[in-house]
Enzyme design. Structure first.
Site, PDB file in Angstrom:
ATOM      1  N   ARG A  26      -3.532  -0.840   9.222  1.00  0.00           N
ATOM      2  CA  ARG A  26      -3.474   0.563   8.808  1.00  0.00           C
ATOM      3  C   ARG A  26      -4.398   1.436   9.664  1.00  0.00           C
ATOM      4  NH1 ARG A  26      -1.044   1.681   3.506  1.00  0.00           N
ATOM      5  NH2 ARG A  26       0.608   0.164   3.544  1.00  0.00           N
ATOM      6  N   ARG A  30      -3.965   7.735   6.380  1.00  0.00           N
ATOM      7  CA  ARG A  30      -4.532   8.904   5.689  1.00  0.00           C
ATOM      8  C   ARG A  30      -6.019   9.142   5.916  1.00  0.00           C
ATOM      9  NH1 ARG A  30      -1.861   7.220   0.080  1.00  0.00           N
ATOM     10  NH2 ARG A  30      -2.178   5.223   1.109  1.00  0.00           N
ATOM     11  N   ARG A  39       1.176  14.680   8.376  1.00  0.00           N
ATOM     12  CA  ARG A  39       1.762  14.233   7.105  1.00  0.00           C
ATOM     13  C   ARG A  39       2.158  15.410   6.207  1.00  0.00           C
ATOM     14  NH1 ARG A  39       4.120  12.981   3.437  1.00  0.00           N
ATOM     15  NH2 ARG A  39       3.885  11.321   1.907  1.00  0.00           N
ATOM     16  N   ASP A  76       7.152   1.464   8.034  1.00  0.00           N
ATOM     17  CA  ASP A  76       6.723   0.813   6.792  1.00  0.00           C
ATOM     18  C   ASP A  76       7.548  -0.446   6.569  1.00  0.00           C
ATOM     19  OD1 ASP A  76       4.823   1.495   4.413  1.00  0.00           O
ATOM     20  OD2 ASP A  76       6.581   0.523   3.574  1.00  0.00           O
ATOM     21  N   TYR A 152       9.055  -6.368  -4.040  1.00  0.00           N
ATOM     22  CA  TYR A 152       9.208  -4.910  -4.222  1.00  0.00           C
ATOM     23  C   TYR A 152      10.623  -4.569  -4.699  1.00  0.00           C
ATOM     24  CZ  TYR A 152       4.788  -3.411  -1.993  1.00  0.00           C
ATOM     25  OH  TYR A 152       3.470  -3.171  -1.693  1.00  0.00           O
TER      26      TYR A 152
HETATM   27  O1  1CP Z   1      -1.233   1.752  11.525  1.00  0.00           O
HETATM   28  C1  1CP Z   1      -0.522   1.280  10.631  1.00  0.00           C
HETATM   29  O2  1CP Z   1      -0.667   0.129  10.176  1.00  0.00           O
HETATM   30  C2  1CP Z   1       0.565   2.168  10.088  1.00  0.00           C
HETATM   31  C3  1CP Z   1       1.892   1.517   9.908  1.00  0.00           C
HETATM   32  C4  1CP Z   1       2.095   0.878   8.532  1.00  0.00           C
HETATM   33  C5  1CP Z   1       2.198  -0.482   8.250  1.00  0.00           C
HETATM   34  C6  1CP Z   1       2.027  -1.634   9.214  1.00  0.00           C
HETATM   35  C7  1CP Z   1       2.275   1.577   7.304  1.00  0.00           C
HETATM   36  C8  1CP Z   1       2.230   3.038   7.141  1.00  0.00           C
HETATM   37  N1  1CP Z   1       2.567   0.661   6.335  1.00  0.00           N
HETATM   38  C9  1CP Z   1       2.510  -0.600   6.871  1.00  0.00           C
HETATM   39  C10 1CP Z   1       2.776  -1.875   6.201  1.00  0.00           C
HETATM   40  C11 1CP Z   1       2.870  -1.934   4.726  1.00  0.00           C
HETATM   41  N2  1CP Z   1       3.479  -1.048   3.871  1.00  0.00           N
HETATM   42  C12 1CP Z   1       2.424  -3.021   3.954  1.00  0.00           C
HETATM   43  C13 1CP Z   1       1.824  -4.302   4.528  1.00  0.00           C
HETATM   44  C14 1CP Z   1       0.360  -4.176   4.779  1.00  0.00           C
HETATM   45  C15 1CP Z   1      -0.505  -4.155   3.522  1.00  0.00           C
HETATM   46  O3  1CP Z   1      -0.560  -5.143   2.805  1.00  0.00           O
HETATM   47  O4  1CP Z   1      -1.141  -3.098   3.326  1.00  0.00           O
HETATM   48  C16 1CP Z   1       2.722  -2.746   2.622  1.00  0.00           C
HETATM   49  C17 1CP Z   1       2.424  -3.619   1.406  1.00  0.00           C
HETATM   50  C18 1CP Z   1       3.388  -1.493   2.566  1.00  0.00           C
HETATM   51  C19 1CP Z   1       3.960  -0.814   1.360  1.00  0.00           C
HETATM   52  C20 1CP Z   1       3.420   0.551   1.135  1.00  0.00           C
HETATM   53  N3  1CP Z   1       3.528   1.569   2.041  1.00  0.00           N
HETATM   54  C21 1CP Z   1       2.737   1.045   0.002  1.00  0.00           C
HETATM   55  C22 1CP Z   1       2.510   0.282  -1.294  1.00  0.00           C
HETATM   56  C23 1CP Z   1       1.242  -0.485  -1.319  1.00  0.00           C
HETATM   57  C24 1CP Z   1       1.096  -1.139  -2.688  1.00  0.00           C
HETATM   58  O5  1CP Z   1       0.006  -1.011  -3.261  1.00  0.00           O
HETATM   59  O6  1CP Z   1       2.040  -1.787  -3.169  1.00  0.00           O
HETATM   60  C25 1CP Z   1       2.395   2.375   0.264  1.00  0.00           C
HETATM   61  C26 1CP Z   1       1.642   3.322  -0.622  1.00  0.00           C
HETATM   62  C27 1CP Z   1       2.901   2.695   1.567  1.00  0.00           C
HETATM   63  C28 1CP Z   1       2.837   4.021   2.236  1.00  0.00           C
HETATM   64  C29 1CP Z   1       2.291   4.062   3.615  1.00  0.00           C
HETATM   65  N4  1CP Z   1       2.693   3.246   4.647  1.00  0.00           N
HETATM   66  C30 1CP Z   1       2.033   3.600   5.802  1.00  0.00           C
HETATM   67  C31 1CP Z   1       1.177   4.719   5.467  1.00  0.00           C
HETATM   68  C32 1CP Z   1       0.291   5.450   6.434  1.00  0.00           C
HETATM   69  C33 1CP Z   1       1.344   5.009   4.110  1.00  0.00           C
HETATM   70  C34 1CP Z   1       0.698   6.150   3.337  1.00  0.00           C
HETATM   71  C35 1CP Z   1       1.754   7.137   2.997  1.00  0.00           C
HETATM   72  C36 1CP Z   1       1.330   8.567   2.957  1.00  0.00           C
HETATM   73  O7  1CP Z   1       0.745   9.111   3.905  1.00  0.00           O
HETATM   74  O8  1CP Z   1       1.696   9.222   1.961  1.00  0.00           O
END
Ligand code: 1CP
Length: 345
Positions: A26, A30, A39, A76, A152
């Site tokens: 990540r 944010r 965003r 994502d 999910y």
């Molecule tokens: O630099 C980076 O890593 C950005 C690219 C990226 C990646 C690799 C994002 C952007 N998401 C992910 C992978 C991802 N998404 C995972 C695997 C990594 C981990 O375990 O954290 C998972 C579980 C998700 C699912 C996801 N995406 C959630 C749910 C998390 C949960 O608690 O179940 C959420 C809230 C997101 C949104 C998201 N994805 C990425 C960003 C920057 C965001 C925030 C969204 C926003 O700005 O509103």
């Protein structure tokens, strides 16, 4: 990419290095003011992911800010369930919510065929980012693990314990296996397309491995991750691409992770049950500073980082990273500080 020897690829090849390559889970997100500025222009997060120019800009932000050793595709893991027609939406403060989650065995039997072309916006983002990056900075493509994507898809949202999913799996074992194999095939086609578009490395995120007991983990998660890795290793397009497996706090031993045939294991923080001596010369290791440490003082950050680096000193193929993603409350100055002290160590 013409440069034969980026630091990150040398580490993935299990070379002993004096300074580890650095990137962060990540790293785009944010916590960065420049991310929040972009965003703001999108109501729905997935609409932003569907814009390849914006994805390119976002993936480049941490590279420009911290001169990291690898970039990761901005997208994502939930793009695949969305392409299966499950209707993924991201709701402020709630996270992902599915409009058509899998609620019955007939929902599994009636799933539309996965068409990798539905995710062309992702492959375009990959090629844009590859073109924008310096030649010697590898680009990581990614997918969720089949298990995490299935969880999910059944739960229909995020959850602390995925109770609904675990009950469904217990009651419908054969159909769950069918669903997992459908998702495995989709992940393979999706990752293959990412590689064809310019991804140099693949990371598989098994972010919900932690909710399974040892036997379930093997049956529903590891088995499918293994088939996915095997399909990638046996395909001409992807056979030479290093694969990193992030499994969140899995209830299994070190050999189980090594035997997936991943090239690198990305460790969740506090995975003290992982035996680095067993892993030596078999896999590279990535990780695993607790991201919460980045909310502490510089002194604490330095002390904990040095402790970690001492622990992995001399490990052939060590990549510095966090044990999970950077959270929105982390100060970007601490990411800069952390990167500097790892390079100076
Ligand atoms: O630099 C980076 O890593 C950005 C690219 C990226 C990646 C690799 C994002 C952007 N998401 C992910 C992978 C991802 N998404 C995972 C695997 C990594 C981990 O375990 O954290 C998972 C579980 C998700 C699912 C996801 N995406 C959630 C749910 C998390 C949960 O608690 O179940 C959420 C809230 C997101 C949104 C998201 N994805 C990425 C960003 C920057 C965001 C925030 C969204 C926003 O700005 O509103």
């Amino acid at each position: 990419m013409n440069n034969p020897d980026p630091l990150f690829l040398r580490a993935l090849n299990k070379n002993k290095l004096s300074t580890p390559p650095i990137w962060y889970m990540r790293q785009a997100g944010r916590y960065m003011p420049e991310y929040r500025k972009v965003r703001k222009k999108f109501k729905n997060f997935l609409d932003m992911c569907k814009n390849p120019d914006v994805c390119c800009e976002l993936a480049m932000q941490p590279i420009n800010a911290f001169e990291l050793d690898a970039a990761i595709l901005f997208s994502d893991i939930l793009t695949i369930p969305d392409a299966f027609g499950l209707g993924v939406k991201f709701i402020e403060k709630e996270g992902p919510v599915f409009t058509n989650p899998i609620e019955s065995t007939s929902d599994i039997n009636n799933l539309i065929p996965f068409d990798p072309e539905n995710l062309n916006y992702v492959y375009k983002a990959v090629s844009n980012i590859r073109n924008a990056l310096p030649e010697d900075i590898p680009l990581i493509g990614f997918s969720g693990s089949p298990w995490t994507l299935a969880a999910y898809s059944i739960e229909g949202k995020s959850s602390k314990d995925f109770r609904k999913t675990l009950d469904f799996v217990k009651a419908n074992q054969d159909e769950t296996h069918f669903l997992l194999s459908r998702i495995t095939d989709a992940c393979f086609l999706y990752l293959r397309k990412q590689v064809q578009s310019g991804a140099n490395v693949i990371q598989i995120f098994d972010s919900w491995a932690n909710i399974l007991n040892t036997k379930e983990l093997e049956e529903y998660s590891i088995n499918y991750t293994k088939s996915l890795i095997s399909a990638l290793k046996n395909d001409q397009v992807t056979s030479e691409i290093p694969i990193i497996l992030f499994s969140r706090d899995p209830k299994c031993n070190t050999d189980t992770l090594i035997n997936t045939s991943a090239d690198c294991i990305s460790l969740y923080w506090g995975m003290d049950n992982f035996d680095i001596n067993l892993a030596k010369d078999k896999v590279a290791i990535q990780g695993n500073l607790n991201p919460r440490i980045l909310l502490e003082s510089k002194d604490v950050i330095k002390k904990e980082t040095h402790k970690l680096l001492d622990n992995f000193k001399g490990f052939p193929g060590y990549i510095f990273n966090l044990g999970h993603g950077i959270t929105p409350d982390i100060d970007p100055n601490n990411i800069k500080y952390l990167t500097d002290i790892v390079r100076e160590f």
